[in-house]
Scaffold this motif. Sequence first.
Motif, PDB file in Angstrom:
ATOM      1  N   TRP A 178      21.172  -3.127 -32.687  1.00 46.90           N
ATOM      2  CA  TRP A 178      22.289  -2.957 -33.042  1.00 46.90           C
ATOM      3  C   TRP A 178      21.964  -1.450 -32.466  1.00 46.90           C
ATOM      4  CZ3 TRP A 178      25.012  -4.976 -37.145  1.00 46.90           C
ATOM      5  CH2 TRP A 178      25.001  -6.148 -37.283  1.00 46.90           C
ATOM      6  N   THR A 196      25.235   1.831 -34.546  1.00 47.91           N
ATOM      7  CA  THR A 196      25.900   1.513 -35.101  1.00 47.91           C
ATOM      8  C   THR A 196      26.399   2.802 -35.424  1.00 47.91           C
ATOM      9  OG1 THR A 196      25.434  -0.216 -36.493  1.00 47.91           O
ATOM     10  CG2 THR A 196      27.190   0.853 -37.499  1.00 47.91           C
ATOM     11  N   ARG A 202      29.829  -0.871 -33.432  1.00 42.08           N
ATOM     12  CA  ARG A 202      28.915  -0.579 -33.938  1.00 42.08           C
ATOM     13  C   ARG A 202      28.718  -1.774 -32.303  1.00 42.08           C
ATOM     14  NH1 ARG A 202      28.127  -6.765 -37.996  1.00 42.08           N
ATOM     15  NH2 ARG A 202      29.692  -8.421 -36.039  1.00 42.08           N
ATOM     16  N   ASP A 210      33.320  -3.304 -37.040  1.00 46.01           N
ATOM     17  CA  ASP A 210      32.355  -4.303 -37.839  1.00 46.01           C
ATOM     18  C   ASP A 210      33.178  -4.564 -39.106  1.00 46.01           C
ATOM     19  OD1 ASP A 210      29.747  -5.281 -39.557  1.00 46.01           O
ATOM     20  OD2 ASP A 210      29.235  -3.603 -40.091  1.00 46.01           O
ATOM     21  N   SER A 256      31.865  -6.844 -41.816  1.00 48.93           N
ATOM     22  CA  SER A 256      30.833  -7.649 -42.738  1.00 48.93           C
ATOM     23  C   SER A 256      30.498  -7.387 -43.836  1.00 48.93           C
ATOM     24  CB  SER A 256      29.087  -6.862 -42.127  1.00 48.93           C
ATOM     25  OG  SER A 256      28.737  -5.732 -41.756  1.00 48.93           O
TER      26      SER A 256
END
Length: 206
Positions: free
Chosen positions: A71, A73, A89, A98, A100
């Motif tokens: 990853w 970010t 990201r 992102d 999430s």
Amino acid sequence: MAKKSEMKAEGRLDSERVVSEAVSQDFSASGRSLSFEQMSELIGAIYQGPLESVPWGGMLGLLRRHLRANWATLILRRASVERPALLIRDVGRGPEVDRSPYNHYEVFSMDPFVGLPPDRVVTIDEMIDTDKWMQGEFYKSFIQPINIRFILGADIVADDGANCRLRITRAPTEQNFSDWDKALCQALLPVMSENSVVRRLLDDRS
């Protein structure tokens, strides 16, 4: 008018070339280096970042590959009670925003890897007790499921106080980030912290 635009573009490229050479020299002092072409590509991606459809997505992809990470970010806006965080990201399928659960304040505020020394690259193992972290609810619920163990980070602060957070991660099966990995990111921070780069991006997304 066209000639003026061409001269401006040439001037920008010359400036990027000078910066690339300086950064390459600083980074080479760490004992290992990317090629000049690779470093130039990274520097160019930083300057181009605010103009991309997914801001700084190109830079994140390059960093993820050079650092053998899973990853990469960039936290452009921290979460608050009123609104979620804004994260860009790259996890190997191209840059994306992102969306999430981490972006929501209730989860975002649980992250212990915050308050880093300004403009200095550190690992999470240098900042907190990671054994305790890995036993906690935050890690088990939100970090372990996305195959993350090692984290490299920097809080990037512009001259006028604008700031964003860079986070690079590796899986538990990989090794922790090395001094070389830290040196690469550290060499890029002065470019990323320029007001013309950070402020321009944050103003559009504040």
